[in-house]
Design an enzyme around this catalytic site. Structure first.
Site, mmCIF file in Angstrom:
data_model
loop_
_atom_site.group_PDB
_atom_site.id
_atom_site.type_symbol
_atom_site.label_atom_id
_atom_site.label_comp_id
_atom_site.label_asym_id
_atom_site.label_seq_id
_atom_site.Cartn_x
_atom_site.Cartn_y
_atom_site.Cartn_z
ATOM 1 N N HIS A 29 6.246 8.707 -3.208
ATOM 2 C CA HIS A 29 6.655 9.347 -4.459
ATOM 3 C C HIS A 29 7.093 10.784 -4.247
ATOM 4 O O HIS A 29 6.839 11.397 -3.205
ATOM 5 C CB HIS A 29 5.528 9.284 -5.486
ATOM 6 N N CYS A 40 -1.558 8.217 -0.818
ATOM 7 C CA CYS A 40 -0.136 7.927 -1.010
ATOM 8 C C CYS A 40 0.705 8.918 -0.201
ATOM 9 O O CYS A 40 0.194 9.910 0.306
ATOM 10 C CB CYS A 40 0.225 7.994 -2.488
#
Length: 424
Positions: A323, A342
């Site tokens: 992301h 992440c």
């Protein structure tokens, strides 16, 4: 100067800043003789005997189009292992016993040790002399060394560079041998187009037809929230995504923050929902307990959203994804181990456009238009792209360039390779 990032080696690094605290390199007579043989060998420094401008040397180290996950990489690592075995058999390289920062203009006996150290590893030509003055030739060699170790190539021997220089040759040889096994296991056909995240390098490669088309800096997991090793397929890009907080972040981060600042959720546009999908006002939650873990924490799209403009989805059992981030300044850091597992992507729009090349209608103009609208938009990929999260802390490229990275997650099994803090 490189920032100090080590816990396990903190006492050693601290002593590097104290005059006289580090003993001068003596060694046995046989080892000294072997080292001098290496220094005088006609084969040393053959990577770049002309010793051109520092910027060009650094560029050669970093600009290769060869993917880390390739048969060629494994082949070059095999060659590097043979060279490092010769270095080890000949006595390794000398320690650099610096008690101050070394940079252009400094005169110190440690500069001589630095020259010898860089000659043995092939970063400095054999004819570079034995001067105790830090000149521009040594500056270029040091920047080359720093570049292939993933450091900021500033030409200064600070604490972190010093610690890396003094990792012994046998340990570096073992690191190459360990990573050759990893590379061989991943050197088959990975797809005509694929994305690779190298965790210890905090770097992403977008590979097409065996060549790296894009490289991106990444921010990966902290040592206590590690990014997992995985393989999957990217099936979706979400523009202006909602962010749903994982339970680990709710428990470790958000609940403690709400106990200190009851306005935190409202200020950050995070809304709560129960299991039936009903919105729950934050003031109705008892933040002195962990009951909030059973709620869904969803942040609306926007500039302060934890994923900013883009989320890249792929199925995996770890619930991780790639992301964007509003914290762009973190990409300027040398050590980029700051996430909860992440992977944050620098210049994510370029990677997004590369992923969407086979999705009709999704050109740069449309992506920018949708992002500017702020509307949550899911874009399925017409052709799913393989993605691999790997742990490769040492590799080699054409031209005999050998790369090393810190063993941030302690998977290489040698404490000497864990130069950064275990609390990042």
């Amino acid at each position: 100067m490189n920032g100090l990032k080590s816990t396990s080696r903190r006492a050693f690094l601290k002593s590097a800043g104290t005059a006289g605290a580090m003993a001068a390199f003596t060694g046995h007579a046989a080892a000294q003789s072997s080292i001098m043989e290496i220094l005088q060998s006609p084969e040393r420094g053959n990577w770049d005997d002309q010793f051109d401008a520092a910027g060009q040397r650094v560029s050669r180290v970093t600009n290769t189009r060869m993917p880390v996950l390739s048969q060629e990489t494994a082949f070059h690592v095999e060659g590097a292992i043979e060279r490092y075995r010769q270095i080890v058999a000949s006595g390794g390289w000398p320690r650099v016993n610096a008690n101050k920062a070394l940079k252009v203009g400094v005169q110190d006996n440690a500069v001589r040790e630095l020259r010898r150290r860089l000659i043995v590893s092939g970063d400095l030509p054999r004819n570079a002399g034995d001067s105790a003055t830090f000149d521009t030739f040594l500056d270029g060699a040091l920047k080359r060394y720093q570049a292939r170790h993933g450091m900021t190539a500033d030409g200064v021997v600070g604490n972190y560079t010093l610690a890396a220089l003094n990792v012994s040759a046998p340990v570096r040889l073992g690191q190459l041998e360990t990573n050759l096994v990893r590379l061989r296991s991943m050197s088959g056909f990975l797809g005509d187009r694929y994305v690779m995240v190298n965790i210890p390098a905090a770097q992403i490669e977008a590979v097409e037809n065996g060549r790296v088309e894009q490289r991106h800096k990444a921010i990966v997991g902290k040592t206590d929230r590690q990014t997992p090793i995985l393989s999957s397929r990217i099936h979706e890009v979400i523009l202006n995504p909602y962010w749903t907080a994982p339970k680990s972040i709710i428990r470790k981060d958000i609940i403690p923050l709400m106990r200190e600042d009851p306005t935190y959720l409202t200020r950050n546009k995070i809304r709560l929902f129960d299991q039936q999908g009903n919105e729950v006002p934050p003031e109705m939650v008892d933040w002195s307990t962990e009951e909030a873990v059973d709620l869904r924490f969803r942040q609306d799209p926007g500039k302060i959203n934890a994923m900013s403009s883009t989320k890249i989805n792929f199925h995996n059992p770890h619930a991780v994804y790639m992301h964007d981030t509003p914290q762009q300044s973190l990409f300027g850091q040398f050590m980029r181990f700051e996430s909860s597992g992440c992977v944050r992507v620098h210049n994510i729009q370029e990677l997004t456009l590369w992923l969407l090349e086979s999705s009709p209608g999704w050109d740069r103009a449309r992506v920018e238009q949708v992002v500017a609208s702020g509307v949550n938009t899911e874009v399925p990929l017409e052709v799913q792209i393989p993605v691999y999260f790997v742990y490769v802390s040492a590799w080699a490229t054409d031209g005999g360039v050998v790369h090393f990275r810190d063993d941030i997650y302690k998977r290489d099994g040698v404490e000497e390779l864990q130069l950064t803090s275990t609390t990042l």
